[in-house]
Design a protein around this motif. Structure first.
Motif, PDB file in Angstrom:
ATOM      1  N   PHE A 180      24.898 -27.299 -24.962  1.00 34.83           N
ATOM      2  CA  PHE A 180      24.068 -26.100 -24.873  1.00 34.83           C
ATOM      3  C   PHE A 180      23.590 -25.787 -26.282  1.00 34.83           C
ATOM      4  CE2 PHE A 180      23.135 -21.679 -25.434  1.00 34.83           C
ATOM      5  CZ  PHE A 180      22.326 -21.406 -24.343  1.00 34.83           C
ATOM      6  N   MET A 182      16.274 -22.006 -24.778  1.00 34.24           N
ATOM      7  CA  MET A 182      17.695 -22.205 -24.496  1.00 34.24           C
ATOM      8  C   MET A 182      17.812 -23.498 -23.698  1.00 34.24           C
ATOM      9  SD  MET A 182      19.132 -19.527 -25.643  1.00 34.24           S
ATOM     10  CE  MET A 182      19.220 -17.793 -25.822  1.00 34.24           C
ATOM     11  N   LYS A 225      19.939 -26.704 -21.987  1.00 31.55           N
ATOM     12  CA  LYS A 225      21.210 -27.125 -21.416  1.00 31.55           C
ATOM     13  C   LYS A 225      21.119 -28.576 -21.003  1.00 31.55           C
ATOM     14  CE  LYS A 225      23.459 -23.657 -18.785  1.00 31.55           C
ATOM     15  NZ  LYS A 225      24.813 -23.380 -19.200  1.00 31.55           N
ATOM     16  N   MET A 234      27.807 -21.638 -20.433  1.00 29.63           N
ATOM     17  CA  MET A 234      27.726 -20.485 -21.332  1.00 29.63           C
ATOM     18  C   MET A 234      28.742 -19.452 -20.856  1.00 29.63           C
ATOM     19  SD  MET A 234      26.590 -18.585 -23.716  1.00 29.63           S
ATOM     20  CE  MET A 234      25.126 -19.244 -24.465  1.00 29.63           C
ATOM     21  N   HIS A 264      29.275 -13.147 -21.602  1.00 25.17           N
ATOM     22  CA  HIS A 264      29.023 -12.347 -22.807  1.00 25.17           C
ATOM     23  C   HIS A 264      27.919 -11.344 -22.531  1.00 25.17           C
ATOM     24  CE1 HIS A 264      25.756 -15.288 -22.923  1.00 25.17           C
ATOM     25  NE2 HIS A 264      25.104 -14.447 -23.717  1.00 25.17           N
ATOM     26  N   ASP A 303      24.578  -9.770 -24.776  1.00 26.37           N
ATOM     27  CA  ASP A 303      23.826 -10.154 -25.976  1.00 26.37           C
ATOM     28  C   ASP A 303      24.027  -9.139 -27.101  1.00 26.37           C
ATOM     29  OD1 ASP A 303      23.009 -12.305 -24.520  1.00 26.37           O
ATOM     30  OD2 ASP A 303      20.937 -11.658 -24.287  1.00 26.37           O
ATOM     31  N   TRP A 344      14.912 -13.686 -19.556  1.00 25.71           N
ATOM     32  CA  TRP A 344      15.326 -15.091 -19.424  1.00 25.71           C
ATOM     33  C   TRP A 344      14.463 -15.759 -18.374  1.00 25.71           C
ATOM     34  CZ3 TRP A 344      17.508 -18.543 -15.865  1.00 25.71           C
ATOM     35  CH2 TRP A 344      18.133 -19.682 -16.413  1.00 25.71           C
ATOM     36  N   GLY A 385      22.492 -25.269 -14.074  1.00 24.40           N
ATOM     37  CA  GLY A 385      22.688 -24.214 -15.085  1.00 24.40           C
ATOM     38  C   GLY A 385      21.841 -22.992 -14.825  1.00 24.40           C
ATOM     39  N   LEU A 396      21.301 -18.859 -14.076  1.00 31.78           N
ATOM     40  CA  LEU A 396      21.890 -17.697 -14.746  1.00 31.78           C
ATOM     41  C   LEU A 396      22.748 -16.891 -13.760  1.00 31.78           C
ATOM     42  CD1 LEU A 396      21.649 -16.507 -17.682  1.00 31.78           C
ATOM     43  CD2 LEU A 396      20.125 -14.811 -16.685  1.00 31.78           C
ATOM     44  N   TYR A 436      16.959  -8.144 -18.242  1.00 29.93           N
ATOM     45  CA  TYR A 436      18.245  -7.451 -18.199  1.00 29.93           C
ATOM     46  C   TYR A 436      18.450  -6.545 -19.403  1.00 29.93           C
ATOM     47  CZ  TYR A 436      19.611 -11.418 -21.196  1.00 29.93           C
ATOM     48  OH  TYR A 436      19.667 -12.362 -22.204  1.00 29.93           O
ATOM     49  N   HIS A 483      26.657 -11.583 -18.719  1.00 26.51           N
ATOM     50  CA  HIS A 483      26.057 -12.694 -17.994  1.00 26.51           C
ATOM     51  C   HIS A 483      26.655 -14.008 -18.464  1.00 26.51           C
ATOM     52  CE1 HIS A 483      23.531 -11.904 -21.542  1.00 26.51           C
ATOM     53  NE2 HIS A 483      23.210 -13.183 -21.527  1.00 26.51           N
ATOM     54  N   SER A 528      26.373 -18.728 -17.662  1.00 30.14           N
ATOM     55  CA  SER A 528      25.719 -19.769 -16.866  1.00 30.14           C
ATOM     56  C   SER A 528      26.623 -20.993 -16.774  1.00 30.14           C
ATOM     57  CB  SER A 528      24.336 -20.125 -17.426  1.00 30.14           C
ATOM     58  OG  SER A 528      24.424 -20.650 -18.712  1.00 30.14           O
ATOM     59  N   ARG A 553      17.681 -28.863 -18.924  1.00 32.26           N
ATOM     60  CA  ARG A 553      17.139 -27.575 -18.434  1.00 32.26           C
ATOM     61  C   ARG A 553      16.705 -26.720 -19.602  1.00 32.26           C
ATOM     62  NH1 ARG A 553      20.390 -22.635 -18.392  1.00 32.26           N
ATOM     63  NH2 ARG A 553      19.244 -22.729 -20.364  1.00 32.26           N
ATOM     64  N   ASN A 608      14.295 -17.460 -23.806  1.00 35.66           N
ATOM     65  CA  ASN A 608      14.918 -16.146 -23.892  1.00 35.66           C
ATOM     66  C   ASN A 608      14.160 -15.309 -24.908  1.00 35.66           C
ATOM     67  OD1 ASN A 608      16.695 -13.905 -24.746  1.00 35.66           O
ATOM     68  ND2 ASN A 608      18.013 -14.809 -23.193  1.00 35.66           N
TER      69      ASN A 608
HETATM   70  O1  LIG Z   1      20.355 -20.287 -21.024  1.00 37.78           O
HETATM   71  C1  LIG Z   1      21.465 -20.072 -20.536  1.00 37.78           C
HETATM   72  O2  LIG Z   1      21.957 -20.826 -19.687  1.00 37.78           O
HETATM   73  C2  LIG Z   1      22.254 -18.875 -20.939  1.00 37.78           C
HETATM   74  C3  LIG Z   1      21.401 -17.884 -21.600  1.00 37.78           C
HETATM   75  C4  LIG Z   1      22.166 -16.743 -22.135  1.00 37.78           C
HETATM   76  O3  LIG Z   1      23.274 -16.498 -21.811  1.00 37.78           O
HETATM   77  C5  LIG Z   1      21.498 -15.859 -23.086  1.00 37.78           C
HETATM   78  O4  LIG Z   1      20.313 -16.093 -23.327  1.00 37.78           O
HETATM   79  O5  LIG Z   1      22.140 -14.961 -23.613  1.00 37.78           O
END
Ligand SMILES: O=C(O)CCC(=O)C(=O)O
Length: 286
Positions: free
Chosen positions: A51, A93, A95, A103, A106, A108, A123, A134, A136, A183, A189, A191, A200, A204
């Motif tokens: 990731f 982002m 994966k 992920m 957490h 942000d 996202w 992957g 969300l 969000y 959140h 993943s 993938r 973001n």
């Molecule tokens: O891209 C992802 O799979 C996780 C993204 C994420 O957790 C974030 O952008 O804070």
């Protein structure tokens, strides 16, 4: 008062957002997702991590280029959805296949004074996302926890409960390319890993209220530094986990993030209706 704030132009989205902590919207069409995917393929982020994010890059010229492309693509679409918000930071982002691509749970970073304002994460995957590649996952209602200081190396009070929270309250939201989950940055959140051969890529974006000052909280040598991040490109112009090259900061002696225990977790997240996960997935399946 914050709960009545007008974040979305559409009142129904506004209500859903304040209730659950997120909404799903259609944001960009396939011409734009394909264009972004092509752009990413031509400007890939080289990393050994399964990731990774363009935010981790130390190449500022590259980061500026990514930032510009993302803002140019999303700004017009977001203008039609959000009320008086501006985009300040954008990343890819990525994966790859592998167990380490997951992920963990957490919320942000903090970007604004959350006693007065609320900042947004946007996202948007460039491919359809599902259980295998992957997608969300979100913890509905978790924006109601009071964890106002979040940033690099600031420990999360949820760590020991992460797995429990994901299993009991996590909802994976299936998405098509170009749809976005918008969000509240306080929302927890996560993943799952990508088990497919196809990389993938998602975008973001960080958006903040037009009239809000922007801050960055970071743990530097075990003290919380609060940086004035209002000048343009603060987030592009520093290296992930390094000390920002910015002398405009204050040091906080204490972090008064509310402590968490199981009782508080259940009180905040527990809904009487045991089918709420299914209902949410249905609500956001369109
Ligand atoms: O891209 C992802 O799979 C996780 C993204 C994420 O957790 C974030 O952008 O804070």
């Amino acid at each position: 008062l914050k709960h009545q704030q007008k974040i979305f132009i559409n009142p129904q989205l506004n209500e859903q957002f304040h209730k659950f902590g997120f909404v799903k919207v259609f944001l960009i069409d396939s011409i734009k997702t394909e264009d972004l995917q092509t752009f990413y393929n031509q400007n890939p982020h080289n990393s050994n991590f399964e990731f990774h994010s363009t935010h981790f890059s130390k190449d500022r010229v590259y980061k500026r280029k990514i930032q510009k492309k993302i803002i140019d693509t999303f700004q017009p679409a977001l203008k039609n959805v959000l009320s008086n918000y501006e985009v300040i930071f954008g990343n890819f982002m990525v994966k790859q296949k592998g167990e380490n691509s997951k992920m963990p749970l957490h919320a942000d970073w903090t970007y604004v004074d959350e006693n007065r304002y609320l900042s947004l994460g946007i996202w948007c995957p460039l491919v359809d996302t599902n259980e295998k590649n992957g997608m969300l996952g979100v913890i509905p209602y978790s924006h109601n926890f009071n964890q106002l200081f979040r940033g690099p190396k600031i420990p999360s009070v949820f760590n020991e409960y992460n797995q429990y929270i994901i299993e009991k309250y996590g909802v994976l939201i299936p998405m098509k390319a170009g749809e976005a989950i918008i969000y509240n940055h306080k929302l927890l959140h996560f993943s799952p890993e990508n088990t497919t051969e196809q990389e993938r890529v998602a975008v973001n974006i960080v958006a903040t209220p037009e009239n809000a000052d922007i801050f960055h909280y970071a743990n530097i040598d075990e003290k919380i530094h609060v940086y004035n991040a209002s000048k343009s490109n603060f987030f592009v112009e520093y290296d992930h986990f390094e000390k920002p090259e910015c002398n405009d900061f204050k040091v906080l002696e204490v972090i008064n993030n509310e402590s968490i225990n199981l009782k508080i977790i259940e009180k905040t997240l527990e809904k009487r209706d045991k089918t709420f996960k299914e209902k949410l997935i249905e609500l956001f399946s369109f």
